[in-house]
Design a protein around this motif. Structure first.
Motif, mmCIF file in Angstrom:
data_model
loop_
_atom_site.group_PDB
_atom_site.id
_atom_site.type_symbol
_atom_site.label_atom_id
_atom_site.label_comp_id
_atom_site.label_asym_id
_atom_site.label_seq_id
_atom_site.Cartn_x
_atom_site.Cartn_y
_atom_site.Cartn_z
ATOM 1 N N ILE A 43 0.864 -1.223 0.066
ATOM 2 C CA ILE A 43 -0.057 -0.018 0.037
ATOM 3 C C ILE A 43 0.741 1.212 -0.152
ATOM 4 N N ASP A 44 1.856 1.423 0.867
ATOM 5 C CA ASP A 44 3.082 2.558 0.627
ATOM 6 C C ASP A 44 3.493 2.379 -0.813
ATOM 7 N N ALA A 45 3.605 1.313 -1.272
ATOM 8 C CA ALA A 45 4.302 1.510 -2.742
ATOM 9 C C ALA A 45 3.448 2.053 -3.548
ATOM 10 N N LEU A 46 1.955 1.869 -3.553
ATOM 11 C CA LEU A 46 0.906 2.260 -4.262
ATOM 12 C C LEU A 46 0.860 3.497 -4.405
ATOM 13 N N GLY A 47 1.102 4.311 -2.920
ATOM 14 C CA GLY A 47 0.763 5.377 -2.653
ATOM 15 C C GLY A 47 1.887 6.456 -3.314
ATOM 16 N N LYS A 48 2.728 6.071 -3.704
ATOM 17 C CA LYS A 48 3.785 6.879 -4.580
ATOM 18 C C LYS A 48 3.544 7.086 -5.910
ATOM 19 N N LEU A 49 2.433 6.407 -6.602
ATOM 20 C CA LEU A 49 1.942 6.338 -7.918
ATOM 21 C C LEU A 49 1.070 7.510 -8.359
ATOM 22 N N ASP A 50 1.050 8.176 -9.624
ATOM 23 C CA ASP A 50 0.200 8.808 -10.243
ATOM 24 C C ASP A 50 -1.187 7.965 -10.315
ATOM 25 N N TYR A 51 -1.979 9.002 -10.579
ATOM 26 C CA TYR A 51 -3.457 8.195 -10.673
ATOM 27 C C TYR A 51 -3.582 7.140 -11.660
ATOM 28 N N ARG A 52 -2.993 7.500 -12.917
ATOM 29 C CA ARG A 52 -3.062 6.424 -14.000
ATOM 30 C C ARG A 52 -2.269 5.034 -13.769
ATOM 31 N N GLU A 53 -1.277 5.284 -13.253
ATOM 32 C CA GLU A 53 -0.470 4.116 -12.739
ATOM 33 C C GLU A 53 -1.026 3.330 -11.476
ATOM 34 N N LEU A 54 -1.428 4.211 -10.694
ATOM 35 C CA LEU A 54 -2.139 3.387 -9.502
ATOM 36 C C LEU A 54 -3.561 2.679 -9.978
ATOM 37 N N TYR A 79 -8.428 8.037 -18.837
ATOM 38 C CA TYR A 79 -8.435 9.209 -17.865
ATOM 39 C C TYR A 79 -7.550 10.474 -18.565
ATOM 40 N N ALA A 80 -7.390 10.223 -19.924
ATOM 41 C CA ALA A 80 -7.190 11.484 -20.747
ATOM 42 C C ALA A 80 -8.202 12.584 -20.938
ATOM 43 N N ALA A 81 -9.479 11.931 -20.641
ATOM 44 C CA ALA A 81 -10.661 12.778 -20.723
ATOM 45 C C ALA A 81 -10.866 13.680 -19.787
ATOM 46 N N PHE A 82 -10.025 13.574 -18.364
ATOM 47 C CA PHE A 82 -10.560 14.379 -17.385
ATOM 48 C C PHE A 82 -9.555 15.858 -17.282
ATOM 49 N N THR A 83 -10.265 16.688 -16.894
ATOM 50 C CA THR A 83 -9.772 18.058 -16.818
ATOM 51 C C THR A 83 -8.828 18.610 -15.576
ATOM 52 N N HIS A 84 -8.591 17.648 -14.743
ATOM 53 C CA HIS A 84 -7.713 17.889 -13.486
ATOM 54 C C HIS A 84 -6.450 17.035 -13.715
ATOM 55 N N PRO A 85 -5.169 17.239 -13.876
ATOM 56 C CA PRO A 85 -4.172 16.552 -13.670
ATOM 57 C C PRO A 85 -4.208 15.347 -12.584
ATOM 58 N N PHE A 109 -19.209 11.378 -10.665
ATOM 59 C CA PHE A 109 -18.194 10.490 -10.172
ATOM 60 C C PHE A 109 -18.453 9.103 -11.043
ATOM 61 N N LYS A 110 -19.455 8.949 -11.875
ATOM 62 C CA LYS A 110 -19.408 7.939 -12.747
ATOM 63 C C LYS A 110 -18.704 7.851 -13.803
ATOM 64 N N ASP A 111 -18.156 8.934 -14.140
ATOM 65 C CA ASP A 111 -17.295 9.090 -15.365
ATOM 66 C C ASP A 111 -15.948 8.146 -15.158
ATOM 67 N N VAL A 112 -15.580 8.178 -13.661
ATOM 68 C CA VAL A 112 -14.282 7.504 -13.603
ATOM 69 C C VAL A 112 -14.485 6.058 -13.876
ATOM 70 N N ALA A 113 -15.433 5.452 -13.611
ATOM 71 C CA ALA A 113 -15.786 3.970 -14.133
ATOM 72 C C ALA A 113 -16.050 3.871 -15.462
ATOM 73 N N LEU A 114 -16.866 4.843 -16.034
ATOM 74 C CA LEU A 114 -17.406 4.411 -17.293
ATOM 75 C C LEU A 114 -16.836 4.824 -18.465
ATOM 76 N N GLN A 115 -15.812 5.750 -18.346
ATOM 77 C CA GLN A 115 -14.773 6.282 -19.288
ATOM 78 C C GLN A 115 -14.138 4.736 -19.525
ATOM 79 N N PHE A 116 -13.772 4.039 -18.520
ATOM 80 C CA PHE A 116 -12.812 3.092 -18.379
ATOM 81 C C PHE A 116 -13.685 2.049 -19.185
ATOM 82 N N LEU A 117 -14.764 1.869 -18.867
ATOM 83 C CA LEU A 117 -15.683 0.627 -19.183
ATOM 84 C C LEU A 117 -16.292 0.616 -20.461
#
Length: 462
Positions: A43-54, A79-85, A109-117
């Motif tokens: 979990i500590d290692a995951l915490g060092k990652l940016d959102y896409r890599e996480l 996640y390229a479609a999101f407006t916040h880095p 919040f549904k975008d987080v899952a549905l862009q991927f799906l």
């Protein structure tokens, strides 16, 4: 990683097939055969990652039959479609950490899952040279996020049911102004629960489901939950960085139990979550279950937070499976009882077990408006009415010994009327909504009748 049904008659299914199946053929919901358990070091290692890599790292634990390079490309594109880095940034306001989940294309919040799906569906269908007709019901935000996730994609048609006159004006426009040839909006004369019941009945007809290659994009699809697990890890790390605290509470506005169930899975994976604080509006079946052990259907009441105007939480069955220690036969019997009587059996021993992980409060319209008003007066920050129920719940239930993250499930501009009631002004309008009232729209109003919906699908399916 294989998948199995909560009702025990379907199992040994790989991730890709589970995604395309949606609802299990025995009427249950699909779950991984096991939930990976992470060590504190992991979990500590995951915490060092940016959102896409996480996201890639967590999803890859469950999507084991998709090549790593393909999965990474799917995540990056989604996640390229999101407006916040930071994709889902965390801001600290008035003692509460706000996890902003509204920086995607439809501001929810549904975008987080549905862009991927949506990207995942297209990838899997292309690999098999197959087609899909997506069928879903929405209380407001799932519909537009699903439509934006698959609009214009090859080999996919989408049919979305929403309750006529029971979604916000912006929610309606976000759905109906998408006029791509593969998008079909159906406004039913009824409630969200009516629409969800129609969807489940149609999916329960296995012959019809297979003949028309039906796919699910509601939270009954496991990939939806999976993508939402990621932002609990992301928020936990951001708050730990700011506070030094290892254990964190999450306040989650929910009507369908999918978003908070993702948090429950994150906790089972080892994330140091203290309590999951479940916020409901006056449609409080989940609050009654957690506080009193009473899961019984009432009448759906229209509120200022319409995405939570639900009396049958379609994703709740997954949690019941774990609550009953994986006893599929008992769960199937419980769901049969619920379908016949509109209530689940009471069990005080189980109710006590529920309260180890969850606490809950029901927030009415007046309290919602008061919370929006007071929070804005104190911080200048505008809450949407759903997020306001989460903030109010945090203030009622948080013990004070742990930081609290409240999930901000939608941009306030989607519910401008409620915000104006609370603070006397409309929230700023994001650029993506500018001029939406003038755009061409397309929608068909229909009775909440399963046979009529089936006939419409038959006439327009791929």
């Amino acid at each position: 990683m294989d998948y199995q049904s909560t009702r025990g008659k379907v199992g040994g299914i790989p991730f890709s097939k589970a995604v395309l199946m949606g609802l299990a053929d025995d009427g249950g919901l699909l779950l991984p055969a096991e939930i990976p358990r992470l060590t504190p070091g992991d979990i500590d290692a995951l915490g060092k990652l940016d959102y896409r890599e996480l996201a890639f790292q967590i999803i890859s634990l469950y999507a084991t039959d998709i090549p790593a390079a393909d999965l990474r490309e799917l995540v990056d594109r989604s996640y390229a479609a999101f407006t916040h880095p930071d994709i889902t940034p965390v801001v600290h306001k008035d003692g509460v950490f706000i996890l902003e989940l509204f920086h995607g294309p439809t501001l929810a919040f549904k975008d987080v899952a549905l862009q991927f799906l949506g990207n995942l569906f297209e990838y899997l269908l292309a690999a098999d040279n197959a087609r899909m007709n997506i069928l879903g019901a929405t209380s407001g935000d799932t519909g537009s996020a699903a439509i934006y996730g698959v609009r214009g994609k090859k080999n996919i048609n989408i049919f979305i049911l929403h309750p006529h006159g029971r979604v916000s004006p912006i929610q309606k426009l976000q759905m109906t102004t998408v006029t791509d040839d593969n998008v079909f909006n159906l406004a039913i004369r009824g409630t969200f629960d009516d629409g969800q019941a129609i969807v489940k009945e149609i999916f329960g007809d296995v012959d019809f489901k297979q003949r028309y290659s039906l796919g699910a994009i509601n939270s009954i699809n496991w990939a939806r939950v999976l993508a939402q697990i990621v932002y609990y890890f992301h928020a936990w790390n951001r708050v730990r960085e700011q506070t030094g605290c290892n254990s964190i509470d999450f306040a989650v506005p929910t009507g369908n139990f999918g978003d908070i169930f993702a948090g429950y899975v994150a906790k089972r994976m080892g994330l140091p979550v203290g309590k999951l604080l479940l916020a409901t509006n006056e449609n409080n079946i989940l609050t009654r279950f957690i506080n009193e052990g009473d899961y019984s259907v009432g009448e759906v009441r229209p509120t200022l937070s319409p995405s939570m105007d639900i009396q049958k939480a379609s994703n709740f069955e997954r949690y019941l499976y774990y609550l009953l220690d994986g006893d599929s036969a008992k769960l199937a019997a419980w769901m049969q009882t619920f379908n016949e009587t509109g209530r689940l059996p009471r069990d005080e021993a189980l109710a006590e077990k529920v309260r180890r992980d969850f606490a809950s409060a029901s927030i009415g319209n007046d309290r919602t408006l008061e919370t929006i008003r007071d929070f804005h007066a104190g911080t200048g920050y505008i809450l949407d009415p759903h997020t306001a129920t989460g903030v109010a719940t945090a203030r009622v239930l948080a013990e004070g010994s742990r930081p609290v993250v409240c999930l901000a499930t939608a941009h306030p501009a989607k519910f401008g009327d409620a915000v104006q009631q609370a603070i006397g002004q409309l929230p700023p309008m994001p650029q993506s909504l500018a001029g939406i009232e003038e755009r061409e729209s397309r929608c068909k109003i229909v009775d909440a009748d399963t046979q009529k919906i089936r006939a419409f699908i038959e006439a327009h399916a791929l």
